[in-house]
Design a protein around this motif. Structure first.
Motif, PDB file in Angstrom:
ATOM      1  N   ALA A   1       1.289 -56.394 -41.686  1.00  0.00           N
ATOM      2  CA  ALA A   1       1.295 -55.884 -40.310  1.00  0.00           C
ATOM      3  C   ALA A   1       0.519 -56.771 -39.341  1.00  0.00           C
ATOM      4  O   ALA A   1       0.205 -56.348 -38.225  1.00  0.00           O
ATOM      5  CB  ALA A   1       0.746 -54.457 -40.277  1.00  0.00           C
ATOM      6  N   GLY A   2       0.201 -57.984 -39.751  1.00  0.00           N
ATOM      7  CA  GLY A   2      -0.437 -58.917 -38.829  1.00  0.00           C
ATOM      8  C   GLY A   2      -1.860 -58.590 -38.475  1.00  0.00           C
ATOM      9  O   GLY A   2      -2.294 -58.815 -37.331  1.00  0.00           O
ATOM     10  N   TYR A   3      -2.622 -58.055 -39.432  1.00  0.00           N
ATOM     11  CA  TYR A   3      -4.026 -57.713 -39.176  1.00  0.00           C
ATOM     12  C   TYR A   3      -4.785 -58.950 -38.707  1.00  0.00           C
ATOM     13  O   TYR A   3      -4.725 -60.016 -39.319  1.00  0.00           O
ATOM     14  CB  TYR A   3      -4.650 -57.148 -40.440  1.00  0.00           C
ATOM     15  CG  TYR A   3      -6.099 -56.775 -40.327  1.00  0.00           C
ATOM     16  CD1 TYR A   3      -6.535 -55.883 -39.347  1.00  0.00           C
ATOM     17  CD2 TYR A   3      -7.042 -57.302 -41.209  1.00  0.00           C
ATOM     18  CE1 TYR A   3      -7.865 -55.523 -39.240  1.00  0.00           C
ATOM     19  CE2 TYR A   3      -8.382 -56.942 -41.121  1.00  0.00           C
ATOM     20  CZ  TYR A   3      -8.781 -56.055 -40.134  1.00  0.00           C
ATOM     21  OH  TYR A   3     -10.108 -55.695 -40.031  1.00  0.00           O
ATOM     22  N   SER A   4      -5.514 -58.814 -37.604  1.00  0.00           N
ATOM     23  CA  SER A   4      -6.196 -59.961 -37.003  1.00  0.00           C
ATOM     24  C   SER A   4      -7.578 -60.210 -37.594  1.00  0.00           C
ATOM     25  O   SER A   4      -8.187 -61.256 -37.345  1.00  0.00           O
ATOM     26  CB  SER A   4      -6.330 -59.762 -35.485  1.00  0.00           C
ATOM     27  OG  SER A   4      -7.084 -58.588 -35.199  1.00  0.00           O
TER      28      SER A   4
ATOM     29  N   GLU B   1      -4.114 -51.185 -35.345  1.00  0.00           N
ATOM     30  CA  GLU B   1      -4.896 -52.370 -35.700  1.00  0.00           C
ATOM     31  C   GLU B   1      -4.154 -53.261 -36.692  1.00  0.00           C
ATOM     32  O   GLU B   1      -4.594 -54.393 -36.962  1.00  0.00           O
ATOM     33  CB  GLU B   1      -6.244 -51.953 -36.298  1.00  0.00           C
ATOM     34  CG  GLU B   1      -7.149 -51.201 -35.354  1.00  0.00           C
ATOM     35  CD  GLU B   1      -7.599 -52.065 -34.191  1.00  0.00           C
ATOM     36  OE1 GLU B   1      -7.765 -53.279 -34.388  1.00  0.00           O
ATOM     37  OE2 GLU B   1      -7.757 -51.530 -33.086  1.00  0.00           O
ATOM     38  N   GLY B   2      -3.064 -52.759 -37.272  1.00  0.00           N
ATOM     39  CA  GLY B   2      -2.363 -53.527 -38.297  1.00  0.00           C
ATOM     40  C   GLY B   2      -3.155 -53.649 -39.583  1.00  0.00           C
ATOM     41  O   GLY B   2      -2.887 -54.529 -40.407  1.00  0.00           O
ATOM     42  N   CYS B   3      -4.120 -52.768 -39.785  1.00  0.00           N
ATOM     43  CA  CYS B   3      -4.970 -52.792 -40.981  1.00  0.00           C
ATOM     44  C   CYS B   3      -4.286 -51.999 -42.088  1.00  0.00           C
ATOM     45  O   CYS B   3      -4.214 -50.760 -42.013  1.00  0.00           O
ATOM     46  CB  CYS B   3      -6.346 -52.230 -40.663  1.00  0.00           C
ATOM     47  SG  CYS B   3      -7.454 -52.166 -42.087  1.00  0.00           S
ATOM     48  N   VAL B   4      -3.785 -52.702 -43.099  1.00  0.00           N
ATOM     49  CA  VAL B   4      -3.057 -52.059 -44.193  1.00  0.00           C
ATOM     50  C   VAL B   4      -3.917 -52.107 -45.444  1.00  0.00           C
ATOM     51  O   VAL B   4      -3.986 -53.144 -46.122  1.00  0.00           O
ATOM     52  CB  VAL B   4      -1.697 -52.737 -44.441  1.00  0.00           C
ATOM     53  CG1 VAL B   4      -0.928 -52.007 -45.529  1.00  0.00           C
ATOM     54  CG2 VAL B   4      -0.884 -52.790 -43.160  1.00  0.00           C
ATOM     55  N   ALA B   5      -4.583 -51.007 -45.756  1.00  0.00           N
ATOM     56  CA  ALA B   5      -5.382 -50.894 -46.977  1.00  0.00           C
ATOM     57  C   ALA B   5      -4.576 -50.095 -47.990  1.00  0.00           C
ATOM     58  O   ALA B   5      -4.986 -49.045 -48.471  1.00  0.00           O
ATOM     59  CB  ALA B   5      -6.714 -50.227 -46.678  1.00  0.00           C
ATOM     60  N   SER B   6      -3.397 -50.611 -48.306  1.00  0.00           N
ATOM     61  CA  SER B   6      -2.432 -49.907 -49.131  1.00  0.00           C
ATOM     62  C   SER B   6      -1.555 -50.932 -49.828  1.00  0.00           C
ATOM     63  O   SER B   6      -1.524 -52.105 -49.451  1.00  0.00           O
ATOM     64  CB  SER B   6      -1.576 -48.973 -48.270  1.00  0.00           C
ATOM     65  OG  SER B   6      -0.570 -48.346 -49.038  1.00  0.00           O
TER      66      SER B   6
ATOM     67  N   HIS C   1       6.830 -52.541 -40.362  1.00  0.00           N
ATOM     68  CA  HIS C   1       7.872 -51.851 -39.599  1.00  0.00           C
ATOM     69  C   HIS C   1       7.323 -50.714 -38.743  1.00  0.00           C
ATOM     70  O   HIS C   1       8.037 -50.171 -37.897  1.00  0.00           O
ATOM     71  CB  HIS C   1       8.915 -51.282 -40.567  1.00  0.00           C
ATOM     72  CG  HIS C   1       8.366 -50.202 -41.450  1.00  0.00           C
ATOM     73  ND1 HIS C   1       7.467 -50.460 -42.464  1.00  0.00           N
ATOM     74  CD2 HIS C   1       8.585 -48.857 -41.464  1.00  0.00           C
ATOM     75  CE1 HIS C   1       7.160 -49.321 -43.067  1.00  0.00           C
ATOM     76  NE2 HIS C   1       7.813 -48.336 -42.484  1.00  0.00           N
ATOM     77  N   LEU C   2       6.080 -50.304 -38.971  1.00  0.00           N
ATOM     78  CA  LEU C   2       5.548 -49.125 -38.285  1.00  0.00           C
ATOM     79  C   LEU C   2       5.160 -49.450 -36.847  1.00  0.00           C
ATOM     80  O   LEU C   2       4.551 -50.485 -36.565  1.00  0.00           O
ATOM     81  CB  LEU C   2       4.328 -48.584 -39.030  1.00  0.00           C
ATOM     82  CG  LEU C   2       4.563 -48.038 -40.440  1.00  0.00           C
ATOM     83  CD1 LEU C   2       3.248 -47.581 -41.056  1.00  0.00           C
ATOM     84  CD2 LEU C   2       5.569 -46.893 -40.418  1.00  0.00           C
ATOM     85  N   LYS C   3       5.516 -48.537 -35.937  1.00  0.00           N
ATOM     86  CA  LYS C   3       5.097 -48.638 -34.542  1.00  0.00           C
ATOM     87  C   LYS C   3       3.999 -47.612 -34.282  1.00  0.00           C
ATOM     88  O   LYS C   3       4.073 -46.484 -34.787  1.00  0.00           O
ATOM     89  CB  LYS C   3       6.279 -48.376 -33.614  1.00  0.00           C
ATOM     90  CG  LYS C   3       7.427 -49.367 -33.760  1.00  0.00           C
ATOM     91  CD  LYS C   3       8.577 -48.990 -32.827  1.00  0.00           C
ATOM     92  CE  LYS C   3       9.763 -49.933 -32.991  1.00  0.00           C
ATOM     93  NZ  LYS C   3      10.898 -49.556 -32.106  1.00  0.00           N
ATOM     94  N   PRO C   4       2.996 -47.978 -33.498  1.00  0.00           N
ATOM     95  CA  PRO C   4       1.896 -47.033 -33.274  1.00  0.00           C
ATOM     96  C   PRO C   4       2.323 -45.828 -32.447  1.00  0.00           C
ATOM     97  O   PRO C   4       3.199 -45.915 -31.592  1.00  0.00           O
ATOM     98  CB  PRO C   4       0.851 -47.879 -32.536  1.00  0.00           C
ATOM     99  CG  PRO C   4       1.638 -48.982 -31.911  1.00  0.00           C
ATOM    100  CD  PRO C   4       2.787 -49.261 -32.828  1.00  0.00           C
TER     101      PRO C   4
END
Length: 694
Positions: free
Chosen positions: A24-27, A127-132, A138-141
């Motif tokens: 998700a492009g976490y910065s 935040e694009g933070c994927v701890a999974s 694909h998810l939109k906020p």
């Protein structure tokens, strides 16, 4: 973020985890740890946590049970401020200790939140933070924070339909170091969370669960809860599945109502209500106004609304007059409103005028729009544009719906969600969601501060002491107890000889009732231990001799209560939430008016009156066939006092059963009371017993 156990090996869990973290492009900074690899997905890989240049905010522990204890302790030693564990944690440590409680102990001692194990982790969508280990590119906020005890529910709802827009997604799993209440409280504190959807098995920290729900309520963030474990078999499976104790469903219902949460029965309803709430718009007074392009579907909506008691707005004469002026003559002003006229250039304009009129009507709190729009067919572009522009038409909550539950509108739902317009399929599902939201908003608007007055401390101390030293209380003592706390009780006396009984009956004045007072007999009428409406001394003597021969000489004599409607008050101590009070029809009436109401003790007279008014027997209490109405005010006053007694005596009470409470036109009076001290050797089921009406 540091990922322990990341891997570049094809088909491995570590590779899937690494890919998901990057999806998700976490910065923020992401580092991989694997002692056997130097590079993963083009990124450098460290050998161990000690090689980190700084303490990580989050450690994802993608390792198996055998390595979990070391991985968690190493992360904590390196200064990790939180962690996620995916393994089911049912193994043992290297020293042979049971793994799960050991991990809980480590997390508790370190004071860090640990998500999992046996979960899917969490995703912070904006935040694009994927701890999974599920990708989230694909998810939109959006405005929904989803907290799901079930990993399957987490993935099904998060990954299945683009019309659902999420702020947070959390799979707490075994709740090693963070429980559901903490996630609710955190979500409620986020400005980006507009609704909290919870799929739960049980609350491991009941007191904090209540606090978190109230925090969300005070922040005006609706919490929608699908609680499983409602049936006995389902509750048993919930215990074996997560190790959580599933509390009684009646207690959870009462707690959710008390704390302002919205209770739903399915994941469909969970997401429909959450989707309606996710825009942050809350309805004012009134009901939903609907515009449709079908006369038949308009009639169907009317039928469903009538069948379900849905919150369909009743249009005022002024609104109907305005509609008559803006609609073609062939269309009838109504709600729902059919705006489908002839297919001319004015076709869409009629819908626009109808929607604008309903949106401006003060009695309309929400706007719903239905048209035959699908992913593969749009018969009128103007209607498509109207649907996309609903949120700009009105500041009120608005949504698009299809009466058909399986409508082909996945892509349409995605486009509508981009414009802040929820899309709901199924007319019944639409009404269920809209009504849940309307009831929630109405309850918040009508809420008033509680006016509970604590009982006299000396009274509490006296009866607490008696309960602590007693294995059982007889009926007379039970009546004295509830009377001391403000529940009016029938005058009575206990005797074990004829002469004193005869004198008491004279003092009470005939007619009287006579019951056995033998120790250990709770359900007197089942054993022939009750005589009512005794009119004179010879009849009293005959009743006494009968009871003495069958059940012993100890008896209780009582004045006869006036004719009235019978209620029952009950209390049990729920293992999670403490004293729960029940009110229902009492005596023999329970056979005809089944269905009680539960509430958390204590509560005030206003709440007590609402509970009584919600009973099936309430209409009978209003007076029928020329009979005077029962005094509901007196009944509510007695019920509130009863609830305050139950809360004040707390852990000293196991159960209380007051049945019946006779409510007449002149007041309310308790006729029988069964009080079970907490230290009694035998526990009983709370609820209306067979009639022992005096």
């Amino acid at each position: 973020m540091v990922v322990v156990g990341a891997s570049g090996r094809d088909g491995s869990f570590g590779l899937r985890l690494a890919q998901s973290v990057l999806s998700a492009g976490y910065s923020g900074r992401i580092q991989f740890i694997n002692p056997r690899q130097t590079e993963i997905l083009g990124r450098p890989c460290l050998t161990n946590l000690d090689e980190l240049s700084e303490a990580p905010d989050l450690a994802l522990l993608g390792v198996g049970a055998a390595n979990l204890e070391k991985a968690l302790t190493d992360a904590i030693r390196r200064g990790a401020r939180s962690a996620v564990i995916f393994d089911s944690c049912f193994g043992q440590t290297a020293e042979g200790a049971v793994l799960l409680p050991r991990l809980r102990s480590i997390a508790r001692e370190a004071g860090i939140p640990v998500c999992g194990g046996a979960g899917m982790g969490f995703i912070n969508v904006p935040e694009g933070c994927v701890a999974s280990f599920y990708g989230a590119g694909h998810l939109k906020p959006g405005g929904i924070s989803l907290i799901a005890h079930s990993g399957s529910v987490f993935t099904t709802l998060a990954m299945n339909d683009p019309r659902f827009r999420f702020d947070l997604l959390v799979s707490p799993g075994q709740e090693i170091g963070a429980s559901i209440d903490e996630y609710i409280a955190y979500a409620a504190s986020r400005a980006t969370t507009k609704a909290i959807a919870v799929f739960m098995e049980a609350a491991r920290n009941p007191d904090e669960f209540v606090v978190s729900l109230k925090q969300a309520r005070d922040a005006q963030v609706p919490v929608i809860i699908c609680k499983v474990g409602r049936s006995e078999e389902s509750a048993r499976m919930a215990r074996s599945h997560t190790g959580a104790l599933a509390g009684s469903w009646a207690a959870y219902e009462a707690v959710l109502e008390e704390c302002g949460a919205i209770s739903v029965a399915s994941v469909d309803e969970l997401m429909n209500v959450a989707m309606l709430c996710s825009t942050g718009r809350l309805p004012g007074p009134g009901g939903v106004g609907l515009v449709t392009d079908s006369g038949g579907l308009r009639e169907l909506a009317m039928d469903v609304a009538a069948d379900t008691g849905a919150s369909l707005a009743r249009l005022s004469a002024e609104t109907l007059e305005i509609l008559a002026g803006v609609l073609p003559a062939k269309l009838e002003p109504s709600n729902p409103l059919d705006c489908a006229a002839d297919l001319t250039e004015e076709f869409s304009a009629v819908f626009e005028r109808g929607l604008a009129t309903l949106a401006a009507a003060p009695e309309v709190s929400m706007i719903g729009f239905e048209a035959d729009l699908r992913d593969d067919y749009i018969y009128e572009e103007g209607l498509h544009d109207l649907a996309l522009g609903l949120s700009e038409l009105t500041p009120k909550p608005c949504f698009f719906y299809s009466s058909f539950g399986q409508a082909h509108n996945r892509d349409l739902g995605d486009r509508l969600a981009d414009r802040g317009v929820p899309c709901i399929n199924g007319v019944g599902a639409m009404f269920a969601a809209a009504t849940k939201l309307q009831n929630w908003a109405d309850a918040r608007r009508d809420a008033k501060p509680s006016a509970v007055v604590p009982p006299n401390p000396s009274v509490v101390a006296k009866w607490s002491s008696l309960l602590e030293s007693s294995a059982s209380l007889d009926e007379r003592t039970g009546l004295e107890l509830i009377s001391a706390f403000g529940v009016p009780s029938i005058e009575s006396a206990i005797h074990d000889d004829w002469e004193s009984l005869r004198i008491s009956a004279q003092a009470l004045s005939y007619p009287v009732a006579l019951k056995t007072a033998a120790i250990g007999i709770d359900h007197k009428s089942d054993l022939g231990g009750v005589f009512t409406s005794i009119v004179d001394e010879p009849e009293l003597r005959a009743a006494y001799e009968d009871l003495r021969a069958k059940l012993g000489s100890r008896v209780i004599v009582q004045a006869m209560a006036p004719a009235g409607i019978e209620l029952a008050f009950g209390c049990v101590r729920d293992q999670d939430f403490g004293p729960m009070v029940m009110v229902s029809a009492g005596g023999t009436l329970v056979e005809y008016f089944a269905g009680g109401r539960f509430a958390v003790a204590p509560f005030d007279e206003r709440k007590a009156r609402a509970l009584i008014d919600a009973l099936p027997i309430a209409r009978l209490m209003d007076g029928v066939r020329g009979k005077p109405p029962a005094d509901k005010t007196a009944a509510a006053r007695a019920l509130a006092a009863f609830s305050q007694m139950c809360a004040a005596l707390g852990t000293n009470l196991a159960e209380v059963d007051v049945n019946p409470i006779v409510v007449s036109s002149s007041g309310a009076v308790a006729v029988d009371a069964l009080v079970v001290p907490a230290f009694a050797p035998r526990q009983r089921q709370c609820g209306p017993r067979s009639s022992e009406v005096a």
